[in-house]
Design a protein around this motif. Sequence first.
Motif, PDB file in Angstrom:
ATOM      1  N   LEU A   1       0.799  -1.226   0.000  1.00 19.67           N
ATOM      2  CA  LEU A   1       0.000   0.000   0.000  1.00 19.67           C
ATOM      3  C   LEU A   1       0.831   1.273   0.000  1.00 19.67           C
ATOM      4  CD1 LEU A   1      -2.679  -0.993   2.651  1.00 19.67           C
ATOM      5  CD2 LEU A   1      -2.778  -1.272   0.196  1.00 19.67           C
ATOM      6  N   LEU A   2       1.937   1.280   0.740  1.00 23.88           N
ATOM      7  CA  LEU A   2       2.650   2.552   0.930  1.00 23.88           C
ATOM      8  C   LEU A   2       3.538   2.860  -0.267  1.00 23.88           C
ATOM      9  CD1 LEU A   2       3.651   2.239   4.659  1.00 23.88           C
ATOM     10  CD2 LEU A   2       1.762   3.469   3.672  1.00 23.88           C
ATOM     11  N   ARG A   3       3.925   4.132  -0.332  1.00 28.24           N
ATOM     12  CA  ARG A   3       4.834   4.548  -1.391  1.00 28.24           C
ATOM     13  C   ARG A   3       6.269   4.313  -0.969  1.00 28.24           C
ATOM     14  NH1 ARG A   3       2.983   9.506  -4.599  1.00 28.24           N
ATOM     15  NH2 ARG A   3       0.747   9.186  -4.704  1.00 28.24           N
ATOM     16  N   TRP A   4       7.083   3.954  -1.920  1.00 31.46           N
ATOM     17  CA  TRP A   4       8.499   3.767  -1.637  1.00 31.46           C
ATOM     18  C   TRP A   4       9.314   4.947  -2.139  1.00 31.46           C
ATOM     19  CZ3 TRP A   4      11.301  -0.786   0.231  1.00 31.46           C
ATOM     20  CH2 TRP A   4      10.457  -1.642   0.937  1.00 31.46           C
ATOM     21  N   THR A   5       8.702   5.785  -2.912  1.00 32.81           N
ATOM     22  CA  THR A   5       9.356   7.024  -3.311  1.00 32.81           C
ATOM     23  C   THR A   5       8.264   7.987  -3.725  1.00 32.81           C
ATOM     24  OG1 THR A   5      10.725   8.092  -4.953  1.00 32.81           O
ATOM     25  CG2 THR A   5       9.637   6.097  -5.623  1.00 32.81           C
TER      26      THR A   5
ATOM     27  N   GLY B   1      16.300  -4.090   2.755  1.00 30.69           N
ATOM     28  CA  GLY B   1      15.265  -3.308   2.078  1.00 30.69           C
ATOM     29  C   GLY B   1      15.479  -1.822   2.275  1.00 30.69           C
ATOM     30  N   PHE B   2      15.827  -1.434   3.500  1.00 34.01           N
ATOM     31  CA  PHE B   2      16.040  -0.023   3.802  1.00 34.01           C
ATOM     32  C   PHE B   2      17.203   0.521   2.991  1.00 34.01           C
ATOM     33  CE2 PHE B   2      17.093   3.560   6.627  1.00 34.01           C
ATOM     34  CZ  PHE B   2      15.843   4.123   6.687  1.00 34.01           C
ATOM     35  N   TYR B   3      18.275  -0.279   2.948  1.00 31.38           N
ATOM     36  CA  TYR B   3      19.458   0.129   2.190  1.00 31.38           C
ATOM     37  C   TYR B   3      19.114   0.290   0.705  1.00 31.38           C
ATOM     38  CZ  TYR B   3      23.700  -0.416  -0.492  1.00 31.38           C
ATOM     39  OH  TYR B   3      24.669  -0.246  -1.410  1.00 31.38           O
ATOM     40  N   ALA B   4      18.356  -0.698   0.195  1.00 29.61           N
ATOM     41  CA  ALA B   4      18.020  -0.662  -1.232  1.00 29.61           C
ATOM     42  C   ALA B   4      17.233   0.598  -1.561  1.00 29.61           C
ATOM     43  CB  ALA B   4      17.215  -1.898  -1.606  1.00 29.61           C
ATOM     44  N   GLN B   5      16.253   0.913  -0.683  1.00 32.12           N
ATOM     45  CA  GLN B   5      15.457   2.111  -0.957  1.00 32.12           C
ATOM     46  C   GLN B   5      16.325   3.356  -0.874  1.00 32.12           C
ATOM     47  OE1 GLN B   5      14.181   4.697   1.115  1.00 32.12           O
ATOM     48  NE2 GLN B   5      12.656   5.492  -0.335  1.00 32.12           N
ATOM     49  N   ALA B   6      17.239   3.365   0.133  1.00 33.22           N
ATOM     50  CA  ALA B   6      18.095   4.541   0.293  1.00 33.22           C
ATOM     51  C   ALA B   6      18.970   4.742  -0.930  1.00 33.22           C
ATOM     52  CB  ALA B   6      18.955   4.384   1.548  1.00 33.22           C
TER      53      ALA B   6
ATOM     54  N   SER C   1       8.611   9.352   1.281  1.00 36.31           N
ATOM     55  CA  SER C   1       7.933   8.059   1.293  1.00 36.31           C
ATOM     56  C   SER C   1       8.171   7.339   2.613  1.00 36.31           C
ATOM     57  CB  SER C   1       8.456   7.201   0.158  1.00 36.31           C
ATOM     58  OG  SER C   1       9.790   6.871   0.406  1.00 36.31           O
ATOM     59  N   THR C   2       7.188   6.519   2.979  1.00 38.23           N
ATOM     60  CA  THR C   2       7.260   5.833   4.264  1.00 38.23           C
ATOM     61  C   THR C   2       7.407   4.334   4.114  1.00 38.23           C
ATOM     62  OG1 THR C   2       4.874   5.889   4.192  1.00 38.23           O
ATOM     63  CG2 THR C   2       5.952   7.495   5.604  1.00 38.23           C
ATOM     64  N   GLY C   3       7.356   3.839   2.868  1.00 39.16           N
ATOM     65  CA  GLY C   3       7.333   2.388   2.659  1.00 39.16           C
ATOM     66  C   GLY C   3       8.522   1.672   3.275  1.00 39.16           C
ATOM     67  N   ALA C   4       9.732   2.153   2.952  1.00 43.91           N
ATOM     68  CA  ALA C   4      10.924   1.443   3.420  1.00 43.91           C
ATOM     69  C   ALA C   4      11.001   1.488   4.941  1.00 43.91           C
ATOM     70  CB  ALA C   4      12.167   2.077   2.807  1.00 43.91           C
TER      71      ALA C   4
ATOM     72  N   PRO D   1       4.159  17.852  11.127  1.00 46.32           N
ATOM     73  CA  PRO D   1       3.613  18.575   9.969  1.00 46.32           C
ATOM     74  C   PRO D   1       4.648  19.295   9.108  1.00 46.32           C
ATOM     75  CG  PRO D   1       2.194  18.864  11.834  1.00 46.32           C
ATOM     76  CD  PRO D   1       3.399  18.151  12.343  1.00 46.32           C
ATOM     77  N   PRO D   2       5.676  19.963   9.681  1.00 49.48           N
ATOM     78  CA  PRO D   2       6.626  20.610   8.775  1.00 49.48           C
ATOM     79  C   PRO D   2       7.381  19.621   7.895  1.00 49.48           C
ATOM     80  CG  PRO D   2       7.092  21.161  11.074  1.00 49.48           C
ATOM     81  CD  PRO D   2       5.981  20.214  11.083  1.00 49.48           C
ATOM     82  N   MET D   3       7.447  18.353   8.323  1.00 51.96           N
ATOM     83  CA  MET D   3       8.161  17.378   7.503  1.00 51.96           C
ATOM     84  C   MET D   3       7.304  16.852   6.364  1.00 51.96           C
ATOM     85  SD  MET D   3      10.123  14.935  10.176  1.00 51.96           S
ATOM     86  CE  MET D   3       9.576  15.114  11.840  1.00 51.96           C
ATOM     87  N   ALA D   4       5.979  16.988   6.498  1.00 49.13           N
ATOM     88  CA  ALA D   4       5.095  16.358   5.523  1.00 49.13           C
ATOM     89  C   ALA D   4       5.067  17.138   4.220  1.00 49.13           C
ATOM     90  CB  ALA D   4       3.683  16.273   6.098  1.00 49.13           C
TER      91      ALA D   4
END
Lengths: 315, 744
Positions: free
Chosen positions: B96-100, B176-181, B193-196, B419-422
């Motif tokens: 469901l979540l976005r990865w980027t 997975g985290f490394y790959a997304q980074a 994105s919050t997926g990773a 909120p400022p990060m969103a």
Amino acid sequence: MQDFLNFLVLGLTRGSMYALIALGYTLVYGVLQLINFAHSEVFMSGAFGSYLVVNLVAGDTFLPWYGVIGVLLLGMVSGGIVGAIVAYGLERVAYRPLRRRGAPKLAFLISAIGMSFFLSQLAGKMFNRQKNNFFPEYFDANKRIIEVNGVHVTLLQVIIIGSALAMMLFLDQLVSQTKLGRSIRGVAEDAPTAALMGIDIDRTIARTFIIGGALGGAAGFLFGTAFGFFNTMGFIPGVKAFAAAVLGGIGNIRGAMLGGLLLGVVEALVPSAPWGTSQSWIGLQWTDVVAFVVLVLVLVFRPSGILGERLGRAA
Amino acid sequence: MKRESELSVQLKRLGGCLALGFVLALMVGKHEGSQRDYGFAFRQAVFAPRIFVFLGIGVLIYLLIIFWPRVTPYLQRPGVRPLAAGALTVVAADALLRWTDSGQIEGGKLGAMSKAAADTGSLDFLTRAFFGSIVPGTPWILLAVVALLAAAAIVLDRGTLAWSAAALAVLVGLWGFYAQASVRSFLGAPDHSTGALASLLGYLTIACSAVVVARSDAEHADTRGFVDRLFSWRPGLPLVVLGFVTGLISLLVATWFSPSNAVDKVYDLGSRFAGSGVSALTTAYVSWLVYALFVACVAVAGAATYLRHKALGWVAIVLGTVSVILTLVVLHDFTAVAAAAGFDGASKPWKNLGVGGWLLCASFTMLAGAGWIAATHKRADDVVAADLVAGDSDHLATTSANFNKVLLFVVIAGALFYPPMATPFWQSVLVSQIGIYVLLAIGLNVVVGWAGLLDLGFIAFYAIGSYTTAYLVGALPVKPPEWLILPPLAAIPFAIVICLLAGVTLGAPTLRLRGDYLAIVTLGFGEIIRIAANNNPHGFTNGPRGAINIPHPSIDLGFFKFQWGLEALPYWYLLLVLICVIVLLFTRLENSRLGRSWAAIREDEVAAQATGINTTRVKLLAFAIGASTSGVAGVFFASQVGVISPDNFLLNNSILVVAYVVFGGMGSLPGAMAGAAVLTWLPEFLKDQVPAEDRQMWIGAVILLMMIFRPAGLIPAKRRKAELSGLEKPASAETTAVPAGEGM
């Protein structure tokens, strides 16, 4: 005078449809003491079901007057069947599990609201989300005008008022005469005692939903024939019928009939008064306000509706 | 009554499950009906091979119901709940979540990203392997392997298996985290994105579950007890750990400043701003002060919570607060300097910031919170003494109170600095959807939740508040006298008074009606207000066009001036202040004499009257207080949006607010807020998942399921919970658990 009668016929037509829907609210309220908020979607489902069936059967052929009556009967029957099925499913999904858990009263209301959103949007997805699904031109029940003394009555109006009255009479007899009616009244009066007398409460409730759903579905067909079929068509008539049921005394079958007819007539007559002139005192855009003000006034003076509540006692 | 045979019961059940599968098949799908062909969507959904998948799901559910009694004993084993939570989190992250959030990859979800990344030659081998360059669907296979390994460890109760599952889970999560980074740095675009991150958290939870399996000798899980013990060992210490981790991420990984073509970490800032005219404080801050502050805060907060030292706790509060302020000052300073010096892409103060600074602020807030917990915590000997008197149940209450305190500070830190990060989109959702409806739900909770009056016309008061504002600022055709024209924020007291009056006017004649009669009367009232606004009596409301050009709010206190504009973010803080004030007032109200009277009339009006409560007066007060809260929300809404029309105040919205309150947990303030937040967030979240028109359908289904499986709501009120489940504790798990030696 003729204009007055014209508006009266209009009001009776609308009122008899309100009454048919209001019966569904009142029946369920009688046995469960709950407002079935998803009843408007039962109405909508019945309308769609009958629309599909009638379109399939009648096709593009021109219909003579007896053909029109036959199609209308077919539509009401199919609408009633679909409405009954949906109402039964509604009871099984949104009411029975909550009853088993002893949920608070508002939880039923919210589960019914959830069901209502779900059904109306699912119908929108399956059918379409347009607001202009009418029967094709050939289906001209609306245009056959019977003129009596300058009062215009369409065939459709005659059929709506007539069949609604017939159904109400039938329901009244059903509830007051038959075994099923007795068990419904028993559950409405005192469910635990009724259970002790050997009445299957779950089954009685389910059948009550089915009866109410059938009436609502048939009303859906009639309403749709007059005003068009769309996936949110249940909302406004649903609210009005709910008001009508409360007006007559919710839980009271004759009260719902009276309330429905009264609300329809008031809505048609009051905003358009004085009849026959171009300038009305109140204005048609205040129709809904008039309806609700009448409701509030009635409730302020008779806090439990015109005929009082209790399905058990009144029928 | 005749008894149904076993066979017919099973057949009915199977039929129900198949019907569920059928309905699912109708719900899932891109196609919609059209006026040319009414059966189109139906045929696409049903007369296609995919129907068998959904019927298969129905059969699976049926089998699950049949075998549930055999499964339940295993569910009592330690480690099951975290495993389920972790696996579900990973599934949600992957599906469901976005990865980027970069526009270069369609939709930004894992599937699309895998396709793109696996074939990109310039990424390194590890990254491409994760996204399936060797075996397609690698993330899913990895998840299956890890989850099955952990499940096997639980069922067989083998230590070695459990340790290997834990190790594997950590490895996969990091991979997975490394790959997304690495994809993120390859794309070089800002990323929200919050997926990773969610997937990493999920894998870590699975690892925790495996560790629990390996370490625990117990036959059945005691998750709640474990959590309580963890949080009451050193109250506040979990908060210190959380703050420490957040701070580390901020200082080591996170971006602090990103004008075009730059992603500066905090240690890059010194060289970038050397000689550009930043203040001495900023120079000191980025070169050494930030690290010193962070270390000092962690040390003091850690020591205060570990030693349970009150004075140190106060020091931690002061230090944390000062650090937050210093960080904010520095953030403002260098962005202002960057904008003035014309850095490429730097536009305004407070702009071009990455998440780093805000994350560090959140970290300092949590550390200060830990200090507060340490400073106000009752000493251990007091608690023990109280225990001796009050018995065991009171002790339980204090332990879960520790958890709630930690949660409170996490929520505060999140509300202030998330909120400022969103993204701007989510900022506007936060303000114009979530925030306003939370405020409305708080108000309605008084009427529906506490006093038990079903109000289906609540939005009318919101409308009255909005139109009052529009009138007072002179945005309606009928203008107030010259001396009365006010700035929007000054309209709040007037809106409160007018809504109070409206609430009393509506309530006085109608409140002697019982529940359902009241519901239809309030519904009617709501409609009357809307129709009246639409019909424009005496040219007052300007009809369907509504009021335009309502000014944005502003504050002018002489020494402090602030003007809100088009951006959503500043409104969030205004809203936060309003919500906090109202919540504080209402929590005081809940247990006051008035609050208890509401509970009494909600439970039994006749009995309440018999005990001497003036029910009409108390109900009127509930109505009026709820209405005035709604009026405040109306003022905010009018001045934020600037344009109001009758279409903003539909009956549907009234019904939705009732649904929010009940969904969240009737009669519980946090519940009502959570319900509103979740149900207003959900449609925006669903935008990514389903066709936009179908969102209401899914929300309806969610509400329905919630009421079926959890009729008391998300966060049930304590009183309501006791009513539903009874006061006695649930039966012990011991009697149902499978002994550890007797696994499959």
